[in-house]
Design an enzyme around this catalytic site. Structure first.
Site, PDB file in Angstrom:
ATOM      1  N   LYS A 112       2.041  30.424   1.020  1.00  0.00           N
ATOM      2  CA  LYS A 112       1.279  31.292   0.117  1.00  0.00           C
ATOM      3  C   LYS A 112       0.861  32.590   0.796  1.00  0.00           C
ATOM      4  O   LYS A 112       0.568  33.566   0.126  1.00  0.00           O
ATOM      5  CB  LYS A 112       0.086  30.539  -0.436  1.00  0.00           C
TER       6      LYS A 112
HETATM    7  C1  LIG Z   1       1.359  25.721  -3.237  1.00  0.00           C
HETATM    8  C2  LIG Z   1       2.175  24.824  -2.403  1.00  0.00           C
HETATM    9  C3  LIG Z   1       3.340  24.196  -2.892  1.00  0.00           C
HETATM   10  C4  LIG Z   1       3.786  24.327  -4.339  1.00  0.00           C
HETATM   11  O1  LIG Z   1       4.219  25.627  -4.655  1.00  0.00           O
HETATM   12  P1  LIG Z   1       4.341  26.081  -6.188  1.00  0.00           P
HETATM   13  O2  LIG Z   1       4.650  27.523  -6.157  1.00  0.00           O
HETATM   14  O3  LIG Z   1       3.012  25.781  -6.805  1.00  0.00           O
HETATM   15  O4  LIG Z   1       5.425  25.268  -6.807  1.00  0.00           O
HETATM   16  C5  LIG Z   1       4.090  23.422  -2.022  1.00  0.00           C
HETATM   17  N1  LIG Z   1       3.708  23.251  -0.737  1.00  0.00           N
HETATM   18  C6  LIG Z   1       2.603  23.815  -0.228  1.00  0.00           C
HETATM   19  C7  LIG Z   1       2.237  23.556   1.183  1.00  0.00           C
HETATM   20  C8  LIG Z   1       1.796  24.630  -1.032  1.00  0.00           C
HETATM   21  O5  LIG Z   1       0.692  25.198  -0.518  1.00  0.00           O
END
Ligand SMILES: *Cc1c(COP(=O)(O)O)cnc(C)c1O
Length: 462
Positions: A112
């Site tokens: 993210k």
């Molecule tokens: C947010 C997140 C996901 C999922 O990603 P999306 O875009 O919501 O599908 C998977 N793994 C981790 C570690 C995350 O922080």
């Protein structure tokens, strides 16, 4: 470049307004009116470039004239300067024709950061230009909140308030939210579950008087600028493995469908992606939907990959919009059914089109632990539980096309599960070693809209 709502009723907006608004006023999500194309030559020319230069070329057409080339290059440079790896998104080999894209070298050790760090710089630049301030409020089960705080701390055009469920995030996640000392950062521990945090956030956005008074802005995963930032690493990794001269596939640990939807955009832009494989944990609404056509919510069942513990996968709406030939009324109807009846059935034609691009698989808790153990034994790599879900599903889809699994978090972010699986406790990277020594700053709040709004009014800078 204009952006239109997936429900067809909100005004179309430029990139700047789309980014600052987040959710469209008709409840829909913004998508580009047309998807820019990268030619074979454009893609080939990405080979050997820095991550930042590739990012500039891939994202430039979506941003249009919101920034000059120089401004946009500078924004990108600032966004990724704090990453702990010069390649930003390095690629490793796990097995014959199976590769791991490490997306956890950002400041909070999860993918993210790629989107949030960029969005922080985009907001700051645009708000400075306008002489405006906004109040960012977000709800998090852990990773989004820490990434948002890390991205917006110290930026003087924003206050950032993050609601997290008290006692229900990991210690690393909590400390990442409560230790930044900058006074525009406000970590709020709410008495309730993640769903309560999300519900109160929605209530605030629906309280138009409050929304306008504090200039509320959202940076959750439905913000188009976040999807856009994630498109870049599909290009850089595919090109590293020979695109556009050969195809690649991706497996993506999926919750809200934001990360994998970025892969879909890359494919539509011309990147030769064969398949995009959705990997879910036991909260498998997407896997069930792609298998049967039935999108039906149930209770969230907490897992060791908590960032994918989701029942309503908000960005899936963007994919539906595409496979329903951009028919906003049809999408709005499905979303009404979801709200009223807890689910909907995708039409046969739309399901078939989804399956032309997306495959899927589901991994149980036991299988996740076993996968962490197995990959550690076979390759020496310690995977976080989310990445392990991805790698496990990917292993079922290996073939002649190179497969890239997205490693979405660093194992040290989920040390308990990783230790349970492997007997090994992954240490935090050196640059974060002080996390356990810094003082924490957090406000405990009750699960009450009025109390929250008062607190935000009082704490924000004017
Ligand atoms: C947010 C997140 C996901 C999922 O990603 P999306 O875009 O919501 O599908 C998977 N793994 C981790 C570690 C995350 O922080």
């Amino acid at each position: 470049m204009k952006y239109v709502s997936t429900r067809g009723k909100a005004p179309s907006l430029g990139f700047d307004e789309t980014m600052l608004t987040g959710l469209a006023r008709d409840g829909g999500l913004y998508v580009p009116e047309t998807i820019p194309q990268m030619s074979h030559g454009d893609i080939a020319a990405l080979a050997g470039l820095s991550y930042e230069e590739a990012a500039f070329r891939v994202m430039r057409p979506f941003v249009a004239d919101t920034f000059t080339d120089d401004e946009f290059r500078e924004i990108i440079a600032r966004a990724y300067a704090g990453f702990g790896h010069v390649a930003r998104a390095p690629l490793k080999q796990l097995a014959p024709n199976h590769f791991l894209l490490e997306l956890f070298h950002g400041p909070t050790l999860a993918f993210k950061d790629f989107a949030m760090q960029l969005i922080g710089q985009l907001f700051q630049h645009e708000l400075k230009k306008r002489g405006e301030r906004v109040t960012i409020v977000g709800a998090t089960s852990g990773d989004t909140g820490s990434a948002a705080i890390e991205a917006f701390k110290g930026l003087d055009a924003v206050d950032v308030f993050i609601l997290f469920p008290h006692g229900r995030v990991s210690e690393v996640q909590r400390r990442q939210m409560t230790t930044p000392a900058e006074d525009n950062v406000h970590a709020l521990a709410l008495d309730g579950h993640f769903d309560d945090c999300q519900a109160r956030l929605k209530d605030m956005f629906n309280d138009f008087a409050f929304r306008d008074e504090v200039r509320l802005a959202g940076v959750n995963s439905i913000n188009w600028a976040r999807v856009l930032a994630q498109v870049v690493y599909y290009f850089t990794s595919a090109v590293a493995l020979g695109a556009p001269h050969r195809e690649v596939s991706f497996t993506v640990p999926t919750g809200n469908f934001g990360d994998i939807f970025a892969g879909y955009i890359a494919r539509r832009m011309g990147l030769p992606i064969d398949k995009l494989v959705v990997a879910t944990n036991q909260n498998d609404i997407l896997h069930r939907c792609l298998t049967t056509g039935e999108y039906r919510t149930s209770e969230v069942s907490p897992s060791i990959s908590p960032s994918m513990d989701i029942q309503v996968s908000s960005n899936f709406e963007r994919a539906l919009f595409e496979v329903y030939d951009r028919d906003g009324a049809a999408v709005a109807q499905l979303m009404d059914e979801l709200k009223g009846q807890g689910g909907f059935t995708v039409s046969q034609g739309a399901l078939q089109r989804l399956r032309e691009t997306f495959l899927s698989g589901r991994v149980s808790e036991e299988e996740t632990l076993a996968a962490i153990r197995q990959f550690r034994d076979e390759t020496g790599e310690l995977l976080c539980p989310h990445s392990a879900v991805g790698a496990r599903v990917a292993a079922d889809h290996l073939g002649a096309t190179p497969m890239i699994t997205l490693a979405t978090a660093h194992p040290a972010k989920f040390p308990d599960a990783v230790e349970r699986a492997s007997g090994e406790r992954p240490p935090l990277p050196e640059r974060m070693a002080s996390l356990y020594d810094l003082p924490e700053r957090v406000t405990r709040v009750e699960n009450d809209l009025g109390a929250l709004e008062t607190l935000i009014r009082d704490q924000r800078h004017k």
